[in-house]
Write an enzyme that holds these catalytic residues in place. Structure first.
Site, PDB file in Angstrom:
ATOM      1  N   SER A   1      53.501  49.672  45.667  1.00  0.00           N
ATOM      2  CA  SER A   1      54.819  50.028  45.132  1.00  0.00           C
ATOM      3  C   SER A   1      54.758  49.874  43.615  1.00  0.00           C
ATOM      4  CB  SER A   1      55.877  49.081  45.697  1.00  0.00           C
ATOM      5  OG  SER A   1      55.623  47.778  45.199  1.00  0.00           O
ATOM      6  N   LYS A   2      55.847  50.211  42.959  1.00  0.00           N
ATOM      7  CA  LYS A   2      55.890  50.112  41.489  1.00  0.00           C
ATOM      8  C   LYS A   2      55.509  48.709  41.023  1.00  0.00           C
ATOM      9  CE  LYS A   2      58.283  53.881  39.795  1.00  0.00           C
ATOM     10  NZ  LYS A   2      58.246  54.527  38.544  1.00  0.00           N
ATOM     11  N   ARG A   3      55.993  47.741  41.769  1.00  0.00           N
ATOM     12  CA  ARG A   3      55.738  46.340  41.435  1.00  0.00           C
ATOM     13  C   ARG A   3      54.230  46.056  41.369  1.00  0.00           C
ATOM     14  NH1 ARG A   3      55.267  42.244  45.142  1.00  0.00           N
ATOM     15  NH2 ARG A   3      55.749  43.700  46.813  1.00  0.00           N
TER      16      ARG A   3
END
Ligand code: GLU
Length: 469
Positions: free
Chosen positions: A243-245
């Site tokens: 994910s972006k994280r």
């Protein structure tokens, strides 16, 4: 000749997983003297945008992965060709019209599900020897279905996953053209791969289940299916979906973070591929060594810390002249004028040990290219005090007399420390805050030399005033 392609759907930016797939395709072809082609799969007109196409080109250009086709192929420009192949297949009997309505097909699916069967088209409009087809209902526009072989099996010898066998009876008759005549996704891919002479299809493993159908259609068209390599997905460092994280960002965001394109490629090539325990590769080495024998079939894990480490290694060893244009980009991003200060290559040489990214290097080098807008408060409170005023005065005197090159400046700074019986740090830190606005900088003699005589002395004078106030 080896011909590969990268075939993104322009529904978003070029993300890190896509970039890795593109890199594998690029390396495999170019490392074998072949061709790497770019194709934009934009038939989903609702989700495809020009901004996404531009973002893909921008990312590819920045990574230095431009395709060998001067103009990329756009699927939306090939509808004429798809219609031609559909006509040919209808003529040859490898495709047929199906008039089943949505209601009929929904009912069929419900029956199959009630019997706990896998939903599949039952071939009601499929021509067979000795079978009488119903007459086409009036006013209904048919879809076109591929008449898939229903005996035997399709054997996919995947270059990464190994052999996967699909029973032909599991593969029902795929719709290749909708009732409005538009071709469907798998069909377009097949015609393109055939026309482009693709020898190796390298793509994400979310496409594995499309492959047997694509192979069957290619065979029906008399083409030899290419080899396939389905690349496993990328997971976050914690094993969860990326994910972006975790770093699932657009390639251009990595540029903004301060990655060198070569370093990002180096990091990406190691996501799934290995060559002994070597971690750092030049582009030439990647081209010479990349193969599918050493690409892992299990998902790779994205590790941001390692990506930074690779970038730092690269910044430390690359020719400063290669880093300079990218450093220039970062300085401009901070509204700094790279011409208003020392040569970029000289600053890179002094900063690269301490900076993992070019964004960090640009921030830490801003003082070379613009007047100070102020001092770091904590550093000024510590090093620009009434106690440091005489130190700064002595420095101005000592440095004014020095020749403006590192050795003499070094001697002058040491001379002041000795004269005032101070530790070198007690002299160097006020200089740093005075000329860099903060207590961190490259070695003080080098920093003074790079900043130049006029600017350095003017900043020392301004700092002396502040310290004495
Ligand atoms: N357009 C597809 C995607 O972006 C790739 C299809 C292919 O490589 O065959 O996932």
């Amino acid at each position: 000749m080896t011909v590969t392609r990268f075939a993104p759907s322009p529904t978003g930016y070029l993300h890190i997983g896509g970039a890795r797939t593109a890199l594998f395709s690029y390396l495999y072809a170019k490392g074998r003297g072949g061709k790497f082609l770019l194709r934009i799969e934009d038939t989903d007109r609702e989700r495809s945008t020009q901004e996404a196409v531009d973002a893909i080109f921008e990312g590819m250009a920045w990574l230095g992965l431009a395709g060998d086709n001067a103009e990329p192929i756009y699927q939306t420009q090939r509808f004429g060709r798809y219609a031609e192949v559909i006509r040919q297949m209808l003529d040859e009997g490898t495709a047929y019209h199906c008039y089943a309505s949505k209601e009929e097909l929904d009912a069929l699916r419900a029956e199959q599900q009630a019997r706990k069967e896998k939903p599949r088209y039952d071939g009601r409009w499929r021509p067979e020897a000795g079978k009488t087809l119903p007459s086409p209902p009036a006013g209904v526009k048919p879809v076109v279905r591929f008449r898939s072989p229903n005996e035997g099996s399709v054997v996919l010898k995947d270059l990464i996953k190994g052999e996967i066998v699909f029973a032909a009876e599991e593969l029902d008759d795929l719709i290749i053209a909708r009732s409005d005549g538009t071709p469907t996704y798998n069909f377009c891919v097949v015609v393109d791969d055939m026309d482009m002479g693709i020898t190796h299809v390298i793509r994400g493993d979310d496409h594995v289940n499309n492959t047997p159908r694509q192979m069957q259609i290619l065979q029906a068209l008399g083409a030899i299916p290419p080899a396939y390599a389905h690349v496993s997905m990328i997971l976050g460092a914690d094993g969860a979906k990326l994910s972006k994280r975790h770093g699932a960002l657009g390639v251009i965001e990595y540029r903004a973070m301060g990655f060198m394109p070569e370093a990002l490629l180096n990091y990406l090539v190691r996501l799934g591929w290995s060559h002994g325990d070597q971690e750092l590769f030049t582009r030439e080495e990647m081209l010479a060594k990349f193969d599918f024998d050493h690409v892992s079939a299990s998902p790779a894990r994205f590790d941001m810390e390692k990506a930074f480490w690779v970038n730092h290694q690269y910044l430390k060893i690359a020719d400063p002249a290669v880093i300079a244009p990218e450093f220039d980009w970062h300085l401009r991003r901070l509204n700094l004028d790279p011409a208003n200060g020392p040569a970029l290559t000289a600053v890179i040489e002094q900063q690269r040990e301490r900076c993992r990214t070019l964004a960090e290097m640009a921030e830490k080098s801003a003082f070379f290219y613009a007047e100070l807008s102020g001092y770091n408060e904590k550093d000024a409170a510590k090093h620009l005090t009434p106690k440091s005023a005489p130190v700064l005065a002595a420095l101005i005197e000592g440095l004014s007399a020095a020749e403006w090159e590192p050795d003499s400046l070094h001697a002058a700074v040491h001379g002041v420390a000795e004269k005032l019986r101070l530790k070198l740090g007690d002299v160097a830190q006020p200089i740093r805050v005075a000329i860099a606005g903060m207590a961190v900088s490259p070695p003080i003699d080098q920093t003074l030399a790079l900043l130049g005589r006029e600017r350095s002395l003017a900043r020392l004078r301004a700092a002396a005033v502040k310290a004495g106030a």
